[in-house]
Design a protein around this motif. Sequence first.
Motif, mmCIF file in Angstrom:
data_model
loop_
_atom_site.group_PDB
_atom_site.id
_atom_site.type_symbol
_atom_site.label_atom_id
_atom_site.label_comp_id
_atom_site.label_asym_id
_atom_site.label_seq_id
_atom_site.Cartn_x
_atom_site.Cartn_y
_atom_site.Cartn_z
ATOM 1 N N ARG A 221 -8.351 -3.518 -4.162
ATOM 2 C CA ARG A 221 -7.572 -4.730 -3.921
ATOM 3 C C ARG A 221 -6.082 -4.440 -4.071
ATOM 4 N NH1 ARG A 221 -9.408 -8.226 -8.306
ATOM 5 N NH2 ARG A 221 -10.004 -6.260 -9.110
ATOM 6 N N LYS A 222 -5.288 -5.178 -3.315
ATOM 7 C CA LYS A 222 -3.840 -5.031 -3.380
ATOM 8 C C LYS A 222 -3.212 -6.398 -3.603
ATOM 9 C CE LYS A 222 -4.077 -1.442 0.069
ATOM 10 N NZ LYS A 222 -4.009 -1.258 1.499
ATOM 11 N N THR A 223 -1.999 -6.407 -4.097
ATOM 12 C CA THR A 223 -1.266 -7.662 -4.260
ATOM 13 C C THR A 223 -1.143 -8.347 -2.916
ATOM 14 O OG1 THR A 223 -0.013 -6.730 -6.079
ATOM 15 C CG2 THR A 223 0.920 -8.674 -5.016
ATOM 16 N N GLY A 224 -1.447 -9.629 -2.880
ATOM 17 C CA GLY A 224 -1.359 -10.387 -1.639
ATOM 18 C C GLY A 224 -2.681 -10.527 -0.921
ATOM 19 N N ARG B 219 -4.761 -8.937 7.278
ATOM 20 C CA ARG B 219 -5.727 -9.753 8.028
ATOM 21 C C ARG B 219 -5.547 -11.226 7.700
ATOM 22 N NH1 ARG B 219 -11.970 -9.321 8.936
ATOM 23 N NH2 ARG B 219 -11.985 -10.681 10.749
ATOM 24 N N ARG B 220 -5.197 -11.523 6.466
ATOM 25 C CA ARG B 220 -4.972 -12.908 6.056
ATOM 26 C C ARG B 220 -3.872 -13.555 6.894
ATOM 27 N NH1 ARG B 220 -2.147 -13.927 0.557
ATOM 28 N NH2 ARG B 220 -0.390 -14.055 1.949
ATOM 29 N N MET B 221 -2.831 -12.800 7.176
ATOM 30 C CA MET B 221 -1.726 -13.331 7.974
ATOM 31 C C MET B 221 -2.203 -13.688 9.376
ATOM 32 S SD MET B 221 0.537 -13.381 5.723
ATOM 33 C CE MET B 221 2.167 -13.552 6.363
ATOM 34 N N ARG B 222 -3.055 -12.848 9.974
ATOM 35 C CA ARG B 222 -3.593 -13.153 11.308
ATOM 36 C C ARG B 222 -4.488 -14.382 11.250
ATOM 37 N NH1 ARG B 222 -5.201 -7.155 12.599
ATOM 38 N NH2 ARG B 222 -6.778 -7.837 11.161
#
Length: 66
Positions: free
Chosen positions: A6-9, A26-29
């Motif tokens: 996992r990464k920040t964001g 992917r969250r941004m898309r």
Amino acid sequence: MRGTDRKTGDFIVADDNGVVVIPRERRMRLQDGRQRLRRNERRIRDEIKRGKTLSEVLYLEKWEKK
């Protein structure tokens, strides 16, 4: 998924069936797609308020995409 993956964001979604980690990129898309969906739904509602039927609105939308 290992904890170190996992990464920040990153976006973490959990329910009774399990947990999913959605990478930030992917969250941004997904958010962009959600915004497009909301605009389309708003447009459909507005057209129906103006007197068109759902099938009329969806038929028009189908041809506009070509």
